[in-house]
Design an enzyme around this catalytic site. Sequence first.
Site, mmCIF file in Angstrom:
data_model
loop_
_atom_site.group_PDB
_atom_site.id
_atom_site.type_symbol
_atom_site.label_atom_id
_atom_site.label_comp_id
_atom_site.label_asym_id
_atom_site.label_seq_id
_atom_site.Cartn_x
_atom_site.Cartn_y
_atom_site.Cartn_z
ATOM 1 N N THR A 536 0.560 -1.463 0.021
ATOM 2 C CA THR A 536 0.131 -0.462 -0.152
ATOM 3 C C THR A 536 0.767 1.516 0.297
ATOM 4 O O THR A 536 1.859 0.943 1.000
ATOM 5 C CB THR A 536 -0.843 0.209 1.121
ATOM 6 O OG1 THR A 536 -1.826 -1.616 1.455
ATOM 7 C CG2 THR A 536 -1.479 1.314 1.260
ATOM 8 N N PHE A 538 1.040 5.768 0.645
ATOM 9 C CA PHE A 538 0.763 6.477 1.329
ATOM 10 C C PHE A 538 1.123 7.514 1.087
ATOM 11 O O PHE A 538 2.350 7.688 0.780
ATOM 12 C CB PHE A 538 1.253 6.314 3.072
ATOM 13 C CG PHE A 538 0.481 4.916 3.658
ATOM 14 C CD1 PHE A 538 -0.814 4.869 4.315
ATOM 15 C CD2 PHE A 538 0.925 3.881 2.978
ATOM 16 C CE1 PHE A 538 -1.470 3.699 5.066
ATOM 17 C CE2 PHE A 538 0.467 2.165 3.969
ATOM 18 C CZ PHE A 538 -0.989 2.583 4.892
#
Length: 634
Positions: A536, A538
Amino acid sequence: MEGMIIVLETSITEKERDYVKNYLSSQGFQVREIVGEKETVIGAVGQVSLDQRSVELLPGVARVIPISKPYKLASRELHKEDTVFNVGPVTVGGSRIVIIGGPCSVESREQIMAAAHAVKDAGGVMLRGGAFKPRTSPYSFQGLGYEGLAYLKEAGEATGLPVVTEVVAPADVEGMAEYIDVYQIGARNMQNFELLKKVGSMGMPVILKRGMSATINEWLMAAEYLLASGTDKVILCERGIRTFETYTRNTLDISAIPVVRKLSHLPVIVDPSHGTGIRNKVLPMALAGVAAGANGLIVEIHPNPEEAVSDGPQSLYPEQFLKLVNDVEALAPVVGKEVARLPENHHLSAAVDETVQFSGDSCRVAFQGAHGAYSEKAVKHYFPEDKVESLPRESFPDVFDAVLKGEADWGMIPVENSLAGSILENYDLLNMNPDISIVGEIKIRVRHNLIAHKGVKMEDISEVRSHPQALAQCDRFIKSHGLNPVPAYDTSGAVEDLSKEPDALTRGAIASDEAARVWDMEILKDGIETNPNNYTRFFVIGRKENVKVTKPNKATVMFEISDEAGSLSSCLALFARHSLNMTRIESRPIHGKPWSYSFYIDLDVPEEMADFDKAIEEVDGAVSSFRVLGLYRV
Ligand code: PEP
Ligand code: MN
């Protein structure tokens, strides 16, 4: 009994705690207090015969656990969490990978200065260099001694790198202290107990190399000497052992790393230079060490290896060291770690105003979810772990709000997952909040775990709760175990809820390992995601007024175009004409304007900012709405 762990009641008073400590000291024990997140324990070690029950009966004592290992202070039994400490501005241990570089020997002022700059420029965080060299032959170069220490200190100060050097004689220990940040105990001296006691008594950080024929037990017993003498900052270093193999200088015992990481709370680093003795074997063994769980590397690098007075054949050229740092950086997220950086080399220092001291006393960072969320992991990886305060917020708009209102200095928001795609809500929020700017990015690997109450077995579980995305990412595991998936608001929140229902023994939750730790629950199965390539990305966000970008290398921009033929392609052609490399494009429907879209584009920013500004100006003129959401450094 040689050692025991005294677990204290959380309600213990200061007076009771002092009484317990004084009692143990009066019996002849050495006493250490270890304050953990969950509980405080007292470690008591010494050659004392005492009935355990006399300690158990003291007010405020929850229980007493004898330490079974011969080493006590070094044992993970005593100290469950990884030991993390600072050497100057550098955090050692935990989720950081510390890269130390420098020549085998300090040879001259110019040589160590050039080496220091090469280490710093490549992203290393500490400088090594021997001034007292323990050589096999008495006719070989023995080191520059105190003259060398003075050069080493000067090079450290010129670059901001803490310095480490080997100490070979107890008589030098005190005199060396003013020159250095870390003592190194060499392989040949691992069992020089008088040296260990003297160095330990200084209370300073120590790198303890494994002896060439030392067993893991002997190595940890040597660490015990240091700890028992007064320092709690010991770094273990695997540097290869003597085997029947002679092709390599030593045999790097990679398997010792996970073994020692399990037995001890101390950070473990790897020396692939002495471990192999061959320059082109250093990189692969450095990567192997990191893959095996090492907390750092110590590597020999020389500005001119052919001219090195010692260990030239195993010393890296500066450009090889740079490649090593870059490769370790790429590998780090796979093993859930981040390469340690000096504050001035931190990505964020390129983006913030000097009034916002992210490397100062503390920084507060808001994230969405409960403690233990993947976003919190990103916070701890991106910001200096010892200074950051992570603030949980219920929703993404709450994170933006916290930043806007100044409750938080920064926010951490997920924007893209390698399997599930964009988190469009956060793009919309960026678009709606012109006072917020992207100041950085970080990618972390998402490893899901099945978490339950302690003692619960796999076959007891029938239902599992988590964020819908996490459930989807673990669908193979969920199906193959016949579990009933139930969506929850967030991953760590599902663990928090479960932790508050002690009777929910047929239910599990899917979340990070941190969530299990924070909520004091147990991991039943780790790594249950269907596809392990789960990362992921960010964005770090801040208030625009705090941001003053100096050396950005990446930008995220947003624009809207009119609904006519060729408008998107002519706009993209402008980026191409100015040689701006697009790394990502995302489109998003505009609220209230059906079939109109905004586009989000990530761009590489060239060295010359003027080129970028010119391109942006032209694009701005060609589209109906345009905004730079952030200029940052990755
Ligand atoms: C060194 O680091 O230069 C050195 C002599 O290492 P070791 O003690 O591991 O041989
Ligand atoms: Mn050497």
